[in-house]
Design an enzyme around this catalytic site. Structure first.
Site, PDB file in Angstrom:
ATOM      1  N   CYS A  18       0.910  -1.330  -0.175  1.00  0.00           N
ATOM      2  CA  CYS A  18      -0.161  -0.091  -0.143  1.00  0.00           C
ATOM      3  C   CYS A  18       0.971   1.294  -0.246  1.00  0.00           C
ATOM      4  O   CYS A  18       2.060   1.294   0.079  1.00  0.00           O
ATOM      5  CB  CYS A  18      -0.953  -0.140   1.098  1.00  0.00           C
ATOM      6  SG  CYS A  18      -0.120  -0.087   2.800  1.00  0.00           S
ATOM      7  N   GLY A  45      -0.954   0.519  -4.766  1.00  0.00           N
ATOM      8  CA  GLY A  45      -2.077  -0.535  -4.474  1.00  0.00           C
ATOM      9  C   GLY A  45      -3.155  -0.094  -5.257  1.00  0.00           C
ATOM     10  O   GLY A  45      -3.681   1.287  -5.225  1.00  0.00           O
ATOM     11  N   ASN A 121       1.361   1.155   5.766  1.00  0.00           N
ATOM     12  CA  ASN A 121       2.130   0.443   4.711  1.00  0.00           C
ATOM     13  C   ASN A 121       2.947  -0.406   5.531  1.00  0.00           C
ATOM     14  O   ASN A 121       4.156   0.068   6.136  1.00  0.00           O
ATOM     15  CB  ASN A 121       2.876   1.708   3.879  1.00  0.00           C
ATOM     16  CG  ASN A 121       3.809   0.931   3.091  1.00  0.00           C
ATOM     17  OD1 ASN A 121       3.484  -0.286   2.366  1.00  0.00           O
ATOM     18  ND2 ASN A 121       4.968   1.661   2.539  1.00  0.00           N
ATOM     19  N   GLY A 122       3.012  -1.665   4.950  1.00  0.00           N
ATOM     20  CA  GLY A 122       4.052  -2.602   5.495  1.00  0.00           C
ATOM     21  C   GLY A 122       3.003  -3.877   6.203  1.00  0.00           C
ATOM     22  O   GLY A 122       1.945  -4.033   5.938  1.00  0.00           O
ATOM     23  N   TYR A 265      11.594  -1.941  -8.238  1.00  0.00           N
ATOM     24  CA  TYR A 265      10.186  -1.851  -8.876  1.00  0.00           C
ATOM     25  C   TYR A 265       9.240  -0.909  -8.233  1.00  0.00           C
ATOM     26  O   TYR A 265       8.476  -0.439  -8.750  1.00  0.00           O
ATOM     27  CB  TYR A 265       9.882  -3.444  -8.764  1.00  0.00           C
ATOM     28  CG  TYR A 265       8.495  -3.672  -9.282  1.00  0.00           C
ATOM     29  CD1 TYR A 265       8.305  -3.305 -10.653  1.00  0.00           C
ATOM     30  CD2 TYR A 265       7.530  -4.324  -8.407  1.00  0.00           C
ATOM     31  CE1 TYR A 265       6.842  -3.660 -11.247  1.00  0.00           C
ATOM     32  CE2 TYR A 265       6.449  -4.529  -8.871  1.00  0.00           C
ATOM     33  CZ  TYR A 265       5.971  -4.419 -10.333  1.00  0.00           C
ATOM     34  OH  TYR A 265       4.670  -4.539 -10.680  1.00  0.00           O
TER      35      TYR A 265
END
Length: 493
Positions: A18, A45, A121-122, A265
């Site tokens: 995310c 996301g 996020n994570g 990426y």
């Protein structure tokens, strides 16, 4: 051999969980600014999007499944009202399971009569332990996500200390894993990051001092015209209120372990992470790969989008001309319109299409960011051969992905990873390329010379995890296909 060595229709990319965004700006349209920020972070996301707004007295939220532009129109943004603070979230599900409204974020939680909203996020590795502990202490949890666990832990500890700042600090002492979080109370914005700094989080300021912005990437700052100030440091908690920005080292920093795949990426090429331009890093990866794995060829192609800067670098270093030989359909994304079985069989052609007039009869060097399960690479090679390519030489700007990630990426087990189950020669034969080579880990590190540190998480390449993985998770996740076959045959327990 079968067309796929892995069961199911699993994604053949390392998918980021995310992106988070936050703004504290009294007098500004904080909901709209957050909506813009989420659009800049959409690549992180595409399953759900949400925004929560604090107006000084309460917190209001809107979230749903879909892309940012599908979830938020003028009426939805207007319904969030005027506020002083807002946070937003775009999600790709990993530890929370399949896409669902309940798992969409931000997560709203009550601390007595006060509402807070949290976006994460994570992935936490000790979610099960914390959830059981919170339930034993009388908390009710329903969503089943680690973000809910974090929010409930913060609320629980805030009730004990009577200060939200203290609740966050004590929660950070108990959270294990990767987290870059933003939290909105009715009148303040908080941003905090795990002590290893695994996931990125940066701070910006709106023009003329009109407010503060926090974003997973600098591209989120750029879209709202905010000037980059600095990154949130590992283990740091930053609070934004009418008094300005206040920082404290909430938990001691641990050895730096920023996710190296952000540069390969995940991040947008126009972002800057820890002082390192993502675009320039990818270009350097291509140059280094050309030195490590040269090949005689006529053209260099990059697989859109992340492979293109690296292909330019490979071309520069090798002298082999670069060309746009693969066109990406930018309007085919992660939507909720399911294709028919006949369309699914087209696979990669839904997103990528070769240019036969450019590549027919040519020896190609094809640069891609990674190989995870191998199915996409196999289809890509066949597609290029069908378009007339004389030779296809795959060059990958990350080392072999050998180990699963537990910090926010959707690789669950080594059984899913082609490089953990085949030798280089076997991979090359199965994919159907004329040759296959990966950048070395030293080469990848060398491409990040402008980063403000040299501490990166490389667990997916080395199995060296900066945060220990619980045994009940690791036992299954670390098994390769041969290991599973041995288990099924009764050879191991």
């Amino acid at each position: 051999m079968a067309d796929s060595i892995f069961p199911g229709e699993q994604p053949d990319r390392l998918e980021e969980e995310c992106g988070v965004f936050g703004v504290y700006a009294p007098g500004e349209d904080v909901a709209r600014l957050t909506c813009y920020g989420l659009q800049a972070l959409q690549h992180r996301g595409q399953e759900s999007a949400g925004i929560a707004v604090g107006d000084g007295s309460t917190v209001i939220e809107a979230k749903d499944l879909g892309l940012v532009t599908q979830v938020f129109d003028e009426a939805t943004l207007a319904g969030l009202g005027e506020g002083v603070v807002a946070i937003g979230h775009v999600r790709y599900s990993t530890s929370g399971g399949k896409a669902s409204w309940e798992a969409a974020q931000p997560h709203i939680s009550a601390i007595d009569d006060t509402l807070i909203a949290l976006a994460h996020n994570g992935t936490l590795v000790n979610t099960n332990h914390l959830r059981a502990q919170l339930i034993d202490e009388g908390e009710h949890l329903r969503a089943g996500t680690d973000s809910e666990v974090a929010a409930k832990a913060i609320g629980h500890l805030t009730r004990q200390t009577h200060h939200l700042r203290e609740g966050i600090r004590y929660a950070m002492e108990n959270l294990e894993g990767a987290y870059a979080m933003v939290l909105a109370s009715p009148e303040a914005l908080y941003a905090f990051r795990d002590p290893h700094g695994i996931r990125p989080l940066c701070i910006g300021q709106l023009p003329e001092g009109r407010g503060w912005v926090v974003s997973s990437e600098t591209c989120g700052l750029d879209i709202v015209g905010a000037e980059y100030v600095r990154d949130v440091e590992p283990g740091e908690m930053v609070r934004f209120t009418a008094e300005g920005m206040v920082s404290e080292q909430a938990v001691p920093p641990r050895p730096r372990a920023s996710c190296i795949f952000e540069y390969v990426y995940f991040a947008r090429p126009d972002s800057v992470l820890d002082g390192q331009s993502v675009y320039q890093a990818r270009r350097a990866m291509g140059r280094i790969l050309a030195e490590e794995a040269p090949v005689e060829a006529d053209l260099v192609l990059g697989v859109p989008d992340s492979g293109v800067p690296a292909a330019l670098g490979y071309s520069e270093a090798s002298g082999v001309p670069f060309t746009d030989g693969i066109v990406k359909n930018r309007y085919v994304g992660r939507t909720f319109i399911q294709p028919t079985q006949a369309m699914r069989q087209l696979g990669i052609r839904l997103k990528l299409n070769p240019l036969p007039s450019v590549i027919s009869g040519k020896r190609l060097v094809v640069i891609d960011d990674s190989i995870v399960r191998g199915n996409t690479s196999k289809k890509l090679v066949q597609m290029l051969r069908d378009a007339g390519a004389a030779e296809v030489h795959l060059r990958i700007v990350s080392p072999e992905v050998l180990w699963p990630c537990f910090y926010g990426i959707d690789t669950d087990t080594r059984e899913q990873l082609i490089a953990a189950n085949m030798t280089l020669e076997e991979m090359n034969d199965w994919i159907g390329s004329d040759s296959l080579a990966f950048i070395s880990l030293d080469g990848l590190r060398a491409s990040l010379a402008d980063a403000g540190h040299d501490g990166f998480c490389t667990a997916c390449f080395t199995g060296d995890y900066p945060v220990p993985i619980p045994d009940d998770v690791a036992k299954k996740s670390f098994l390769t296909r041969k290991d599973f076959e041995a288990v099924y045959a009764g050879e191991v327990s």
